[in-house]
Enzyme design. Structure first.
Site, PDB file in Angstrom:
ATOM      1  N   PRO A  88       0.829  -1.210   0.000  1.00  0.00           N
ATOM      2  CG  PRO A  88      -0.539  -1.450   1.859  1.00  0.00           C
ATOM      3  CD  PRO A  88       0.683  -1.998   1.219  1.00  0.00           C
ATOM      4  CG  ASP A 173      -5.508   0.323 -23.740  1.00  0.00           C
ATOM      5  OD1 ASP A 173      -5.110  -0.695 -23.161  1.00  0.00           O
ATOM      6  OD2 ASP A 173      -4.823   1.357 -23.852  1.00  0.00           O
TER       7      ASP A 173
HETATM    8  C1  LIG Z   1       1.296  -1.106   6.844  1.00  0.00           C
HETATM    9  O1  LIG Z   1      -0.051  -1.256   6.430  1.00  0.00           O
HETATM   10  C2  LIG Z   1      -0.369  -2.417   5.803  1.00  0.00           C
HETATM   11  C3  LIG Z   1       0.591  -3.142   5.118  1.00  0.00           C
HETATM   12  C4  LIG Z   1       0.216  -4.335   4.485  1.00  0.00           C
HETATM   13  C5  LIG Z   1      -1.094  -4.775   4.567  1.00  0.00           C
HETATM   14  C6  LIG Z   1      -1.528  -6.058   3.936  1.00  0.00           C
HETATM   15  N1  LIG Z   1      -0.582  -6.459   2.903  1.00  0.00           N
HETATM   16  C7  LIG Z   1       0.408  -7.360   3.097  1.00  0.00           C
HETATM   17  C8  LIG Z   1       1.127  -7.462   1.919  1.00  0.00           C
HETATM   18  C9  LIG Z   1       0.531  -6.607   0.963  1.00  0.00           C
HETATM   19  C10 LIG Z   1       0.813  -6.289  -0.360  1.00  0.00           C
HETATM   20  C11 LIG Z   1       0.061  -5.337  -1.009  1.00  0.00           C
HETATM   21  C12 LIG Z   1      -0.994  -4.689  -0.344  1.00  0.00           C
HETATM   22  C13 LIG Z   1      -1.751  -3.621  -1.028  1.00  0.00           C
HETATM   23  C14 LIG Z   1      -1.427  -3.016  -2.213  1.00  0.00           C
HETATM   24  C15 LIG Z   1      -2.408  -2.036  -2.432  1.00  0.00           C
HETATM   25  N2  LIG Z   1      -2.497  -1.151  -3.491  1.00  0.00           N
HETATM   26  N3  LIG Z   1      -3.241  -2.085  -1.407  1.00  0.00           N
HETATM   27  N4  LIG Z   1      -2.844  -3.058  -0.531  1.00  0.00           N
HETATM   28  C16 LIG Z   1      -1.316  -5.030   0.969  1.00  0.00           C
HETATM   29  C17 LIG Z   1      -0.538  -5.973   1.624  1.00  0.00           C
HETATM   30  C18 LIG Z   1      -2.042  -4.042   5.236  1.00  0.00           C
HETATM   31  C19 LIG Z   1      -1.670  -2.861   5.861  1.00  0.00           C
END
Ligand SMILES: COc1ccc(Cn2ccc3ccc(-c4cc(N)[nH]n4)cc32)cc1
Length: 243
Positions: A88, A173
């Site tokens: 994220p 696209d």
């Molecule tokens: C520190 O805050 C958080 C950190 C990780 C997580 C859960 N999590 C674990 C690995 C992982 C990989 C990608 C993503 C992701 C990518 C997007 N665009 N949204 N969420 C989420 C992910 C929740 C919260």
């Protein structure tokens, strides 16, 4: 292109074997290998996570397991590869990213879970001369990286030569000209008393092109004004600006 995905949920990536992408793999247009991260654990519990230093909620994925996995899947060496880590907290993944990655020989995706992967895994990969991209597919929080990898692999693979039946689809696209795609129609001419716009049923290709551009400009202005602001100054002509 060869794509490797490392994950604790290999079955999450099964959709990559379906439909267009599945056929592209069968035709040898790209290779996809999915690896279970637990293969590189050595304890009876196959532990891949541990408590975060400094406290805080959730767990962090252990560096040892990821280090051994990436040593095997992504050996440093002459063949360039890019390590992609969905998070994220990443830079935005966009069509521009997809186009750039479509030129890579190898992409390796590391799917985190829990609260993510120990930072030293990325530091070690960079220290070994590997390009590491931490990317986000949008401003919302998923539970892990697998769904993000499905999104990114599809966006990249469709740009590879031969994958799409009609290459013009990828060239024309949404986002290809910086605008959102306008509305599309097919038969019947009238459906539930709703008619296809007359201009699309005529043969005037210039008028059709103009109509489509006008609808794309209207939609972009309404839904994504940021894309209009990002266009180069000469992207819109007088007719565009009159829309
Ligand atoms: C520190 O805050 C958080 C950190 C990780 C997580 C859960 N999590 C674990 C690995 C992982 C990989 C990608 C993503 C992701 C990518 C997007 N665009 N949204 N969420 C989420 C992910 C929740 C919260």
């Amino acid at each position: 292109m060869r794509i490797d995905v490392v994950t604790i949920f290999p079955a999450y990536l099964d959709p990559l074997r379906e439909a267009l992408l599945g056929r592209a793999v069968e035709r040898g247009l790209l290779e996809i290998a999915v690896h279970d991260l637990r293969r590189w654990t050595h304890d009876v519990h196959q532990a891949v996570d541990d408590a975060p230093y400094g406290g805080g909620p959730g767990m962090v994925m252990r560096p040892q397991v990821w280090g051994e996995a990436l040593d095997e899947v992504l050996p440093a060496g002459p063949q360039p590869a890019r390590l992609v880590v969905p998070t994220p907290a990443g830079r935005p993944f966009t069509q521009t990213t997809a186009r750039a990655w479509a030129d890579e020989q190898r992409l390796v995706f590391a799917c985190g879970r829990y609260e993510g992967i120990d930072e030293r895994v990325l530091l070690d990969a960079r220290a070994r001369g590997i390009e590491v991209d931490e990317v986000s597919i949008g401003d919302y929080v998923l539970v892990g990286g697998e769904v993000a990898v499905l999104v990114m692999v599809e966006a990249v693979a469709r740009l590879l030569p031969g994958v799409l039946g009609n290459p013009r689809s990828a060239a024309e696209d949404s986002f290809s000209d910086g605008l959102l795609e306008g509305p599309s129609y097919t038969r019947p001419e009238t459906w539930r008393e709703l008619a296809v716009p007359d201009v699309l049923r005529g043969g005037n290709h210039a008028a059709i092109a103009r109509w489509r551009r006008d609808r794309a400009l209207e939609r972009t202005r309404d839904r994504r004004p940021d894309l209009l602001d990002a266009l180069p100054p000469d992207a819109l002509d007088a007719a565009d600006r009159a829309v």
